[in-house]
Design a protein around this motif. Structure first.
Motif, PDB file in Angstrom:
ATOM      1  N   TYR A 204      11.183  12.208 -11.929  1.00 26.33           N
ATOM      2  CA  TYR A 204      11.142  11.165 -11.113  1.00 26.33           C
ATOM      3  C   TYR A 204      10.323  11.573  -9.859  1.00 26.33           C
ATOM      4  CZ  TYR A 204      12.623   7.839  -7.264  1.00 26.33           C
ATOM      5  OH  TYR A 204      12.795   7.072  -6.369  1.00 26.33           O
ATOM      6  N   THR A 205       9.427  10.567  -9.571  1.00 29.00           N
ATOM      7  CA  THR A 205       8.429  10.714  -8.320  1.00 29.00           C
ATOM      8  C   THR A 205       8.648   9.530  -7.609  1.00 29.00           C
ATOM      9  OG1 THR A 205       6.522  10.305  -9.538  1.00 29.00           O
ATOM     10  CG2 THR A 205       7.024  12.481  -9.600  1.00 29.00           C
ATOM     11  N   SER A 206       8.075   9.622  -6.447  1.00 27.43           N
ATOM     12  CA  SER A 206       8.017   8.734  -5.454  1.00 27.43           C
ATOM     13  C   SER A 206       7.121   8.885  -4.383  1.00 27.43           C
ATOM     14  CB  SER A 206       9.500   7.955  -4.871  1.00 27.43           C
ATOM     15  OG  SER A 206       9.989   9.019  -3.958  1.00 27.43           O
ATOM     16  N   VAL A 207       6.594   7.820  -3.728  1.00 29.25           N
ATOM     17  CA  VAL A 207       5.703   7.906  -2.585  1.00 29.25           C
ATOM     18  C   VAL A 207       6.064   6.789  -1.729  1.00 29.25           C
ATOM     19  CG1 VAL A 207       3.245   7.659  -2.036  1.00 29.25           C
ATOM     20  CG2 VAL A 207       3.881   8.653  -4.182  1.00 29.25           C
ATOM     21  N   PRO A 208       6.725   7.239  -0.502  1.00 30.24           N
ATOM     22  CA  PRO A 208       7.139   6.305   0.388  1.00 30.24           C
ATOM     23  C   PRO A 208       6.086   6.105   1.393  1.00 30.24           C
ATOM     24  CG  PRO A 208       8.781   8.184   0.184  1.00 30.24           C
ATOM     25  CD  PRO A 208       7.607   8.487  -0.571  1.00 30.24           C
ATOM     26  N   ILE A 209       5.895   5.026   1.612  1.00 33.24           N
ATOM     27  CA  ILE A 209       4.979   4.569   2.802  1.00 33.24           C
ATOM     28  C   ILE A 209       5.806   3.842   3.735  1.00 33.24           C
ATOM     29  CG2 ILE A 209       2.798   3.583   3.352  1.00 33.24           C
ATOM     30  CD1 ILE A 209       2.197   3.665   0.337  1.00 33.24           C
ATOM     31  N   LEU A 210       5.879   4.477   4.864  1.00 33.48           N
ATOM     32  CA  LEU A 210       6.944   3.664   5.984  1.00 33.48           C
ATOM     33  C   LEU A 210       6.485   3.693   7.444  1.00 33.48           C
ATOM     34  CD1 LEU A 210      10.070   6.162   5.108  1.00 33.48           C
ATOM     35  CD2 LEU A 210       9.501   3.832   4.009  1.00 33.48           C
ATOM     36  N   ALA A 211       6.938   2.376   7.839  1.00 40.28           N
ATOM     37  CA  ALA A 211       6.642   2.017   9.468  1.00 40.28           C
ATOM     38  C   ALA A 211       7.982   2.811   9.950  1.00 40.28           C
ATOM     39  CB  ALA A 211       6.370   0.732   9.503  1.00 40.28           C
TER      40      ALA A 211
ATOM     41  N   ALA B 161      13.323   3.935   9.547  1.00 39.29           N
ATOM     42  CA  ALA B 161      11.840   3.643   8.866  1.00 39.29           C
ATOM     43  C   ALA B 161      11.896   2.830   7.817  1.00 39.29           C
ATOM     44  CB  ALA B 161      11.448   5.232   8.332  1.00 39.29           C
ATOM     45  N   VAL B 162      11.216   1.680   7.531  1.00 37.44           N
ATOM     46  CA  VAL B 162      11.192   0.871   6.515  1.00 37.44           C
ATOM     47  C   VAL B 162       9.914   0.639   5.968  1.00 37.44           C
ATOM     48  CG1 VAL B 162      11.581  -1.807   6.146  1.00 37.44           C
ATOM     49  CG2 VAL B 162      13.139  -0.577   7.932  1.00 37.44           C
TER      50      VAL B 162
END
Lengths: 205, 388
Positions: A109-116, A134-135
Motif C-alpha cells: 500500500y502506498t500513498s502520497v499525501p498533499i496537505l495544507a 493538515a487537510v
C-alpha cells in the motif's frame, strides 16, 4: 448523511484549534521593554521528517465487526514541509509526503499525501510546541486499485531549537483517510486510521 | 486567522468532492480481508513446476530437486525425493511405481545426461543408454511415451528420441539438420487419446536476421519428416519490426483449437491444425498481455478451467493470470487480467505465475507462483488458499 457528519466533525476540529489559538496576553514585567517573539510575520520554516507508519485500524461501517485492526504491517513515511508565519504564533504551510506499508499478505500500500497545514505554537522559544491541523488530498494505491480522496491529519510536535535556524523535533500525527463510495457501492466505504511518530529537522529562515 | 480557516475549509470541500473512486473495489476493504502468509519450507526459491498430484500426494520441481508432500493434511511437509543429482528438465510418469524421466546437468562440462528415476521404496535412477553427455533441449511426455529432444553442436543435428522407461534405453526416431540449436520446444496435444495428426512439436529457433523462427512437426510425421514446417503468417511478426518474428512461449490445445502465445503477449488461435491463424489481441499494443520481462523466458503456463457454462483459458503472466473465454468468444474479446476484485485470484495477485496444475477444464486448480508458494483454488468463488 455521512458527508454531513464528516464536515461537522471537521468543523469541531477547526473550532478547537481556533479556541486554543486565542492570543494570550503578554505579561510584561517591565513596560519599557517590548515583547520578544521568536517568530515574526513572514518567517518561514522548511522541514523534513521520517516516521514509521502504523495502521491503527480500518473502520468499515457496514461490516461486522466494523473496526478491523492488525491488517497492515508497520511501514514508513517521509515528508517535506514548508510553512510561513502569519503572526507571531501561527503559520500556514504545506506538506508533501510518501508513505508505504504492506498488508498482512505482503501486498504493498502506498500513498502520497498533499496537505495544507495550519499550525499554532503553544510554546515557542528554545523549545517549540506547535499543534497543527493538515487537510488535503491523498493519492492511495494498492496493487491495481487507486483512489484519490480526502485526508485529515491533526498533529502535535515538540522541537528543540539548537540555534536560531535549526531545530530537531518529534511529531505525533493521526491520519484519517476516508475512502468514500456512493450509490450501490456505498457498502465499500471505509476509513483508514494511522499513526506516525516523525523525527523531524527544521530550518527557520 | 479566519482567512486561514476559510482556506482550510475550502480545501476540505474541494477534496471531499474530488473523493472519487478512480478504479478498484475498495483499498481499505481489500486490505481488511488480507490474511498472513505463513512461512513455507518451499520458501527458499520458487516452485518451477507442479508435476503430478494423485489423491493426496503432490510432486513438484523445486529448484533442482523433486519434492513431494501429502497435501491432504494441514501444513504439509515437503520432503526431498533424493536422486542425488540436480534435475533440469523432467516429466512424471505415474504408475504402480512412479517414475521420473529427467535430465541432469554435469558439473564438469555443459552437457547433461538423461535418467529414468524410480520412486519406490527406494529412490534410484538409471542413466538412459544413448542419452548420456548430450545437449538436452527438452523432455516431452505424451501419455506414457517419453521423448527427448537433443542437439549436437558438432554435427548441427536435432535428434528426437523415444525413451523406453522400463529398460532405460533410447531409440532415435528421427534427426533434423539445423545450424541453430532450438531455444525451446513446446508439445501441444488435445489429449492422450487424440490422433497423432492433432499433436505437434513446436520448435523455436533464434536467427540474427529473422529474429525468432517458429516451426512445427506433427507427431504423425515424426518418423518420416525431413524438416520442420515454419509458421509463415503475419500474426507472428513483431509489432514494431515486421521483418522479425516474436517467439512462441505458450501452446495449448483444447479440442480442435490450438492456442499459441507469443513473447509480445499476443494470443493466436488455429482451428485447422496449424494451417491458418488468427491473432486475438493484436489491434493495439495496449491489448498485449504482460507475460515475460525478457526473451530468456521461453515458456509460460496455460490451462483451462470451467466456470459455470464458461470455459476460461488461463495464461500465466508476469504479475498475474490472464483469462480468455474460449467457450463463446466474441470477435472483440481479448485476454484480460484477473484483478483483486476476483475472489479466487486475490491472493495470487502481483506475482509471476510459474505453473498451473489441474485436470484440464476442472477445479481444483493449483498455481505455483514466483512468491515461492503454491496456491489451491477449489472453485471459482473461493479465495485461494496457500498450500504449505
Amino acid at each position: 448523511m455521512k458527508k454531513l457528519v464528516s464536515v461537522f466533525v471537521f468543523f469541531l476540529l477547526i473550532t478547537t484549534v481556533m479556541i486554543s489559538a486565542q492570543d494570550q496576553p503578554v505579561i510584561e514585567e517591565n513596560t519599557d521593554d517590548p515583547p520578544v517573539y521568536r517568530y515574526d510575520l513572514g518567517d518561514q520554516i522548511y522541514s523534513v521528517s521520517a516516521a514509521p507508519l502504523i495502521n491503527l485500524f480500518i473502520w468499515i461501517p457496514t461490516e461486522t465487526p466494523s473496526v478491523i485492526a492488525k491488517k497492515m504491517k508497520v511501514g514508513g513515511y517521509i515528508s517535506l514541509g514548508w510553512e510561513a508565519f502569519i503572526d507571531h504564533k501561527s503559520s500556514i504551510g504545506a506538506e508533501l509526503g510518501y508513505s508505504f506499508a504492506k498488508s498482512l499478505d505482503e501486498r504493498l500500500y502506498t500513498s502520497v499525501p498533499i496537505l495544507a497545514k495550519f499550525s499554532h505554537f503553544l510554546i515557542d522559544g528554545e523549545f517549540d510546541l506547535p499543534i497543527s491541523i493538515a487537510v488535503g488530498g491523498v493519492y492511495s494505491s494498492f496493487e491495481d486499485q487507486h483512489y484519490f480522496g480526502l485526508m485529515v491529519k491533526p498533529e502535535i510536535s515538540a522541537y528543540w531549537n539548537i540555534n536560531d535556524e535549526w531545530g530537531l523535533g518529534l511529531r505525533t500525527a493521526y491520519w484519517f483517510i476516508p475512502e468514500l463510495y456512493f450509490g450501490e457501492n456505498s457498502s465499500k466505504t471505509s476509513y483508514g486510521n494511522f499513526l506516525t511518530i516523525q523525527a523531524a529537522v527544521k530550518y527557520t529562515q | 486567522m479566519y482567512k486561514t480557516i476559510a482556506i482550510l475549509l475550502s480545501l476540505l470541500l474541494v477534496f471531499g468532492m474530488l473523493s472519487c473512486n478512480l478504479d478498484g473495489s475498495g483499498i481499505f476493504l481489500t486490505i481488511s480481508e488480507s490474511t498472513e502468509i505463513a512461512d513455507s519450507n518451499l520458501a527458499t526459491e520458487p516452485v518451477r513446476e507442479i508435476l503430478y498430484k494423485d489423491t493426496n500426494t503432490m510432486y513438484v520441481l523445486h529448484g533442482t530437486s523433486l519434492k513431494r508432500a501429502d497435501i491432504s493434511v494441514p501444513d504439509p511437509i515437503w520432503n526431498n525425493v533424493d536422486f542425488s543429482k540436480p534435475i533440469s528438465e523432467a516429466v512424471f510418469i505415474p504408475g504402480s511405481t512412479n517414475k521420473l524421466v529427467f535430465s541432469s546437468a554435469h558439473t564438469a562440462d555443459s552437457f547433461k545426461s538423461v535418467y529414468v528415476g524410480t520412486i519406490g521404496t527406494t529412490i534410484t535412477s538409471t542413466i538412459v543408454a544413448g542419452l548420456g553427455n548430450v545437449n538436452v533441449i527438452d523432455i516431452i511426455i505424451d501419455g506414457t511415451t517419453v521423448y527427448a529432444i537433443t542437439y549436437n553442436t558438432t554435427t548441427d543435428i536435432i535428434s528426437i528420441s523415444e525413451i523406453n522407461v522400463g529398460t532405460s534405453v533410447s531409440n532415435t526416431i528421427n534427426t533434423f539438420s539445423s545450424a541453430i540449436a532450438p531455444t525451446a520446444v513446446h508439445f501441444v496435444s488435445p489429449g492422450v487419446s487424440a490422433a497423432d495428426t492433432e499433436k505437434h512439436f513446436i520448435f523455436i529457433h533464434y536467427d540474427d536476421t529473422q529474429g525468432y523462427i517458429n516451426s512445427y512437426l506433427t507427431l504423425s510425421d515424426l518418423s518420416t519428416a525431413t524438416a520442420f514446417t515454419e509458421f509463415l503468417n503475419s500474426v507472428f511478426e513483431l509489432s514494431d519490426d515486421t521483418t522479425k518474428n516474436s517467439q512462441i512461449i505458450g501452446a495449448y490445445a483444447d479440442g480442435t483449437t490450438i492456442y499459441l502465445v507469443t513473447n509480445e503477449g499476443i494470443l493466436i488461435t488455429s482451428t485447422d491444425n496449424l494451417t491458418s491463424f488468427i491473432a486475438v489481441n493484436n489491434n493495439d499494443p495496449s491489448e498485449f498481455m504482460s507475460l515475460v520481462l525478457t526473451s530468456a523466458i521461453t515458456s509460460i503456463p496455460m490451462t483451462v478451467v470451467t466456470i459455470g457454462t464458461t470455459e476460461l483459458l488461463l495464461i500465466g503472466g508476469l504479475s498475474g493470470i490472464y483469462y480468455y473465454d474460449i467457450a463463446s468468444p466474441s470477435s472483440t474479446d481479448i485476454p484480460l487480467e484477473f484483478t483483486s476484485d476476483d475472489a479466487f485470484y486475490s491472493s495470487l495477485s502481483s506475482t509471476p505465475i510459474m505453473d498451473f496444475y489441474n485436470v484440464p477444464g476442472d477445479f481444483p486448480l493449483y498455481t505455483a507462483t514466483s512468491d515461492k508458494w503454491i496456491w489451491q483454488t477449489t472453485d471459482e468463488e473461493s479465495v485461494s488458499t496457500q498450500l504449505l
